[in-house]
Design a protein around this motif. Structure first.
Motif, PDB file in Angstrom:
ATOM      1  N   ALA A  19     126.696 103.366  13.543  1.00 26.06           N
ATOM      2  CA  ALA A  19     128.064 103.654  13.974  1.00 26.06           C
ATOM      3  C   ALA A  19     128.351 105.154  13.923  1.00 26.06           C
ATOM      4  CB  ALA A  19     129.061 102.900  13.098  1.00 26.06           C
ATOM      5  N   HIS A  22     126.734 106.729  16.881  1.00 33.45           N
ATOM      6  CA  HIS A  22     127.475 106.339  18.082  1.00 33.45           C
ATOM      7  C   HIS A  22     128.771 107.140  18.219  1.00 33.45           C
ATOM      8  CE1 HIS A  22     128.682 103.536  21.275  1.00 33.45           C
ATOM      9  NE2 HIS A  22     129.861 103.455  20.692  1.00 33.45           N
ATOM     10  N   ASN A  23     129.367 107.488  17.080  1.00 34.43           N
ATOM     11  CA  ASN A  23     130.674 108.150  17.095  1.00 34.43           C
ATOM     12  C   ASN A  23     130.616 109.661  16.907  1.00 34.43           C
ATOM     13  OD1 ASN A  23     132.270 105.819  17.563  1.00 34.43           O
ATOM     14  ND2 ASN A  23     132.010 105.197  15.436  1.00 34.43           N
ATOM     15  N   VAL A 213     133.255 111.086  10.845  1.00 31.85           N
ATOM     16  CA  VAL A 213     133.337 110.328  12.096  1.00 31.85           C
ATOM     17  C   VAL A 213     133.768 108.903  11.760  1.00 31.85           C
ATOM     18  CG1 VAL A 213     131.594 111.672  13.349  1.00 31.85           C
ATOM     19  CG2 VAL A 213     130.878 109.706  11.971  1.00 31.85           C
ATOM     20  N   PRO A 214     134.384 108.192  12.712  1.00 32.60           N
ATOM     21  CA  PRO A 214     134.713 106.782  12.460  1.00 32.60           C
ATOM     22  C   PRO A 214     133.443 105.968  12.220  1.00 32.60           C
ATOM     23  CG  PRO A 214     135.848 107.608  14.415  1.00 32.60           C
ATOM     24  CD  PRO A 214     134.832 108.645  14.036  1.00 32.60           C
ATOM     25  N   PHE A 217     131.942 100.433  14.888  1.00 33.68           N
ATOM     26  CA  PHE A 217     131.103 100.510  16.077  1.00 33.68           C
ATOM     27  C   PHE A 217     131.838  99.851  17.241  1.00 33.68           C
ATOM     28  CE2 PHE A 217     126.627 101.481  17.173  1.00 33.68           C
ATOM     29  CZ  PHE A 217     126.689 101.148  18.518  1.00 33.68           C
ATOM     30  N   LYS A 220     131.208 101.441  24.125  1.00 32.00           N
ATOM     31  CA  LYS A 220     131.882 102.213  25.175  1.00 32.00           C
ATOM     32  C   LYS A 220     131.513 101.637  26.536  1.00 32.00           C
ATOM     33  CE  LYS A 220     132.003 106.493  22.506  1.00 32.00           C
ATOM     34  NZ  LYS A 220     131.621 107.920  22.453  1.00 32.00           N
TER      35      LYS A 220
END
Length: 220
Positions: A19, A22-23, A213-214, A217, A220
């Motif tokens: 995650a 990804h972020n 970062v968040p 997940f 997008k």
């Protein structure tokens, strides 16, 4: 500024790495036990993290810290840390984050040299043990780190119990003294929400944090 800011996510265990990647995390510092400011993660966690990070072209830095508490280590603890560094390298880590101090909170150069030598070419990062030193000791530590080829020094600018608003002035002093010779990496109290403003205020292009970062997940 968002696209220019390198975000180093400090994460415990493997679970949050996908995650974070990804972020927007561009580098991972892997540890265990964040509640006590981190300890060395297990071999299995390092192995899986290194595999995933390399697939994503993200550098993996492994925290080397054998226990909670202070950063004054016995000879046996230094040997344990040295063994952990060898393991981290064998498992594919790109760098190590570590620190060792003398009883009067100065940099333990002898221990640091021994541990740095064990890294065998991996990136060297001095962690927040740096914040236990006074400013004169810190300036000497910066000079020493430059001489030894360190990539970064992680700092909150003071005790983690103090807000970044209170310590940012000292971080600016450290940045001025380092003068680009080694990266001064701010951390502590830096989140996904405030990182851009903090980076702009400090004039830095890299930030560090466990909430940088968040960690949810979302496809997008």
């Amino acid at each position: 500024m968002n696209h220019l800011l390198l975000k180093e996510a400090c994460l415990e265990n493997f679970t949050d790495i996908p995650a974070a990647s990804h972020n927007g995390a561009a580098r991972i510092e892997l540890c265990d036990n964040l509640a006590i400011s981190g300890t060395t993660p297990s071999k299995g966690v390092i192995a899986e993290a290194a595999k995933y990070c390399h697939e994503q072209n993200i550098p993996l830095i492994v925290l080397i810290r054998p226990r909670k508490g202070n950063y004054v280590y016995s000879d046996t603890e230094i040997k344990i840390m040295e063994a952990d560094i060898f393991e981290a390298q064998a498992l594919g880590a790109d760098g190590i984050s570590f620190g060792a101090l003398t009883p009067d909170n100065d940099l333990d150069q002898e221990a640091m040299k021994q541990l740095g030598a064990a890294a065998g070419g991996m990136q060297l990062v001095m962690h927040m043990a740096f914040d236990e030193m006074n400013f004169e000791q810190q300036k000497k530590a910066i000079d020493w780190a430059v001489d030894q080829g360190y990539e970064r020094i992680l700092t909150h600018g003071g005790p983690l119990s103090s807000s970044l608003e209170k310590t940012s002035g000292h971080i600016k002093e450290l940045l001025s003294y380092a003068s680009g010779r080694v990266t001064i990496l701010p951390g502590g109290d830096i989140t996904a929400e405030n990182c851009d403003a903090i980076a702009k205020d400090l004039g830095v292009t890299q930030v560090h944090g466990s909430k940088i970062v968040p960690l949810d997940f979302v496809q997008k």
